[in-house]
Scaffold this motif. Structure first.
Motif, PDB file in Angstrom:
ATOM      1  N   ALA A 254       0.829  -1.171   0.127  1.00  0.00           N
ATOM      2  CA  ALA A 254       0.163  -0.291  -0.197  1.00  0.00           C
ATOM      3  C   ALA A 254       1.015   0.703  -0.071  1.00  0.00           C
ATOM      4  O   ALA A 254       0.446   2.208  -0.762  1.00  0.00           O
ATOM      5  CB  ALA A 254      -0.715  -0.519   1.425  1.00  0.00           C
ATOM      6  N   TYR A 255       2.283   1.329   0.486  1.00  0.00           N
ATOM      7  CA  TYR A 255       2.585   2.326   1.111  1.00  0.00           C
ATOM      8  C   TYR A 255       3.395   2.570  -0.609  1.00  0.00           C
ATOM      9  O   TYR A 255       3.253   3.682  -1.325  1.00  0.00           O
ATOM     10  CB  TYR A 255       4.109   2.377   1.651  1.00  0.00           C
ATOM     11  CG  TYR A 255       5.376   3.304   2.267  1.00  0.00           C
ATOM     12  CD1 TYR A 255       5.067   4.015   2.642  1.00  0.00           C
ATOM     13  CD2 TYR A 255       6.245   2.892   1.484  1.00  0.00           C
ATOM     14  CE1 TYR A 255       6.351   5.446   2.263  1.00  0.00           C
ATOM     15  CE2 TYR A 255       7.345   3.852   1.006  1.00  0.00           C
ATOM     16  CZ  TYR A 255       6.782   5.434   1.625  1.00  0.00           C
ATOM     17  OH  TYR A 255       8.215   5.740   1.542  1.00  0.00           O
TER      18      TYR A 255
ATOM     19  N   LEU B 237       1.678  15.493  -4.827  1.00  0.00           N
ATOM     20  CA  LEU B 237       1.264  14.802  -2.690  1.00  0.00           C
ATOM     21  C   LEU B 237      -0.486  14.601  -3.297  1.00  0.00           C
ATOM     22  O   LEU B 237      -1.043  13.684  -2.463  1.00  0.00           O
ATOM     23  CB  LEU B 237       1.306  15.928  -2.367  1.00  0.00           C
ATOM     24  CG  LEU B 237       0.888  15.957  -0.944  1.00  0.00           C
ATOM     25  CD1 LEU B 237       1.219  14.942  -0.083  1.00  0.00           C
ATOM     26  CD2 LEU B 237       0.705  17.663  -0.268  1.00  0.00           C
ATOM     27  N   ALA B 238      -0.594  15.764  -4.621  1.00  0.00           N
ATOM     28  CA  ALA B 238      -2.502  14.965  -4.477  1.00  0.00           C
ATOM     29  C   ALA B 238      -2.384  13.755  -5.291  1.00  0.00           C
ATOM     30  O   ALA B 238      -4.153  13.223  -4.637  1.00  0.00           O
ATOM     31  CB  ALA B 238      -3.191  15.872  -5.197  1.00  0.00           C
TER      32      ALA B 238
ATOM     33  N   GLY C 293      -1.909   2.099   7.555  1.00  0.00           N
ATOM     34  CA  GLY C 293      -0.781   2.052   8.205  1.00  0.00           C
ATOM     35  C   GLY C 293       0.305   2.633   6.594  1.00  0.00           C
ATOM     36  O   GLY C 293       0.747   4.126   7.336  1.00  0.00           O
ATOM     37  N   GLY C 294       0.174   1.873   6.251  1.00  0.00           N
ATOM     38  CA  GLY C 294       1.080   2.119   4.442  1.00  0.00           C
ATOM     39  C   GLY C 294       0.910   3.107   3.621  1.00  0.00           C
ATOM     40  O   GLY C 294       1.775   4.119   3.157  1.00  0.00           O
ATOM     41  N   VAL C 295      -0.680   3.087   3.621  1.00  0.00           N
ATOM     42  CA  VAL C 295      -0.919   5.034   2.845  1.00  0.00           C
ATOM     43  C   VAL C 295      -0.933   6.084   3.762  1.00  0.00           C
ATOM     44  O   VAL C 295      -0.684   6.807   3.254  1.00  0.00           O
ATOM     45  CB  VAL C 295      -2.498   4.926   2.597  1.00  0.00           C
ATOM     46  CG1 VAL C 295      -2.415   3.598   1.628  1.00  0.00           C
ATOM     47  CG2 VAL C 295      -3.158   4.706   3.375  1.00  0.00           C
ATOM     48  N   ILE C 296      -1.420   5.813   4.723  1.00  0.00           N
ATOM     49  CA  ILE C 296      -0.718   7.250   6.146  1.00  0.00           C
ATOM     50  C   ILE C 296       1.086   7.499   6.040  1.00  0.00           C
ATOM     51  O   ILE C 296       1.031   8.655   5.978  1.00  0.00           O
ATOM     52  CB  ILE C 296      -0.952   6.870   7.076  1.00  0.00           C
ATOM     53  CG1 ILE C 296      -2.925   6.973   7.455  1.00  0.00           C
ATOM     54  CG2 ILE C 296      -0.871   7.913   8.784  1.00  0.00           C
ATOM     55  CD1 ILE C 296      -3.253   6.576   7.995  1.00  0.00           C
TER      56      ILE C 296
ATOM     57  N   TRP D 294       2.424  11.161   4.833  1.00  0.00           N
ATOM     58  CA  TRP D 294       3.155  11.465   5.352  1.00  0.00           C
ATOM     59  C   TRP D 294       4.535  11.479   5.048  1.00  0.00           C
ATOM     60  O   TRP D 294       5.273  13.061   4.613  1.00  0.00           O
ATOM     61  CB  TRP D 294       3.612  10.874   6.499  1.00  0.00           C
ATOM     62  CG  TRP D 294       4.041  11.742   8.078  1.00  0.00           C
ATOM     63  CD1 TRP D 294       4.934  12.973   8.092  1.00  0.00           C
ATOM     64  CD2 TRP D 294       5.639  10.484   7.709  1.00  0.00           C
ATOM     65  NE1 TRP D 294       5.387  13.484   9.011  1.00  0.00           N
ATOM     66  CE2 TRP D 294       6.024  11.712   8.755  1.00  0.00           C
ATOM     67  CE3 TRP D 294       6.602   9.971   7.618  1.00  0.00           C
ATOM     68  CZ2 TRP D 294       7.282  11.812   9.753  1.00  0.00           C
ATOM     69  CZ3 TRP D 294       7.467   9.769   9.078  1.00  0.00           C
ATOM     70  CH2 TRP D 294       8.123  10.722   9.950  1.00  0.00           C
ATOM     71  N   MET D 295       5.262  11.290   4.432  1.00  0.00           N
ATOM     72  CA  MET D 295       6.498  10.546   3.124  1.00  0.00           C
ATOM     73  C   MET D 295       6.545  11.653   1.948  1.00  0.00           C
ATOM     74  O   MET D 295       7.506  11.987   2.312  1.00  0.00           O
ATOM     75  CB  MET D 295       6.812   9.637   3.113  1.00  0.00           C
ATOM     76  CG  MET D 295       7.922   9.047   4.093  1.00  0.00           C
ATOM     77  SD  MET D 295       8.656   9.265   5.443  1.00  0.00           S
ATOM     78  CE  MET D 295       9.577   9.048   3.664  1.00  0.00           C
TER      79      MET D 295
END
Length: 135
Positions: free
Chosen positions: A64-65, A80-81, A121-124, A128-129
Motif C-alpha cells: 500500500a505504501y 502530493l495530490a 498504516g501504509g498509506v498514511i 506523510w512521506m
C-alpha cells in the motif's frame, strides 16, 4: 528508473500513474510473500505465525505504501495530490471491508482486521512521506 520517468512527457507520465499503482502494489506484495516463504525455512517453530504476519501485515503495509508513493512519484505535477488519490483507493477498499464486517457474519476474522490496519498504516506513511518529499 527515476531518470527514465522524468524524461517522459507529461501525458505519458499521467498514463503511467495507474499502471505504476497496480504494478507496484502487485509486485511488492508478491515479493514480500516470496521472501517470507524463503525465510520461513529458517524460522522453525514460529514459521506459521511469521508467515501470517508477513502476509497480512507486512506485505499489505509495504504494498500500500509503495503503490501510493510511487504513483505520486510518477506524476509530473500534483505529486502530493496524486499520492492522496492513490491512498484514497486503499481507504475505500478498507471502508468496503469495514462495511462487510458490520453487516455480515462469518466471512471476516483477524486477517481482515490486520489487513485494514496495515494498509491504512501504509498509506498514511506514504502521504506523510509525500508531504516531506514532494512539497
Amino acid at each position: 528508473m527515476r531518470v527514465w520517468i522524468e524524461n517522459r512527457s507529461s501525458l505519458t507520465r499521467w498514463i503511467l500513474v495507474p499502471i505504476v499503482f497496480i504494478a507496484s502494489s502487485c509486485l511488492i506484495y508478491g515479493t514480500v510473500i516470496i521472501a517470507s516463504w524463503v525465510l520461513s525455512i529458517t524460522w522453525r517453530e514460529d514459521a506459521e505465525y511469521n508467515l501470517w504476519v508477513s502476509k497480512n501485515i507486512i506485505a499489505n503495509a509495504v504494498s500500500a505504501y509503495c503503490a501510493a508513493y510511487f504513483s505520486g512519484w510518477t506524476a509530473p505535477k500534483f505529486q502530493l495530490a496524486t499520492t492522496c488519490v492513490a491512498a484514497s483507493i486503499y481507504f475505500l477498499i478498507n471502508l468496503f471491508l469495514i462495511y462487510g464486517i458490520l453487516t455480515s457474519e462469518g466471512w471476516w476474522g483477524s486477517d481482515t482486521i490486520a489487513t485494514i490496519l496495515s494498509t491504512s498504516g501504509g498509506v498514511i506513511l506514504a502521504i506523510w512521506m509525500a508531504k516531506e518529499d514532494f512539497d
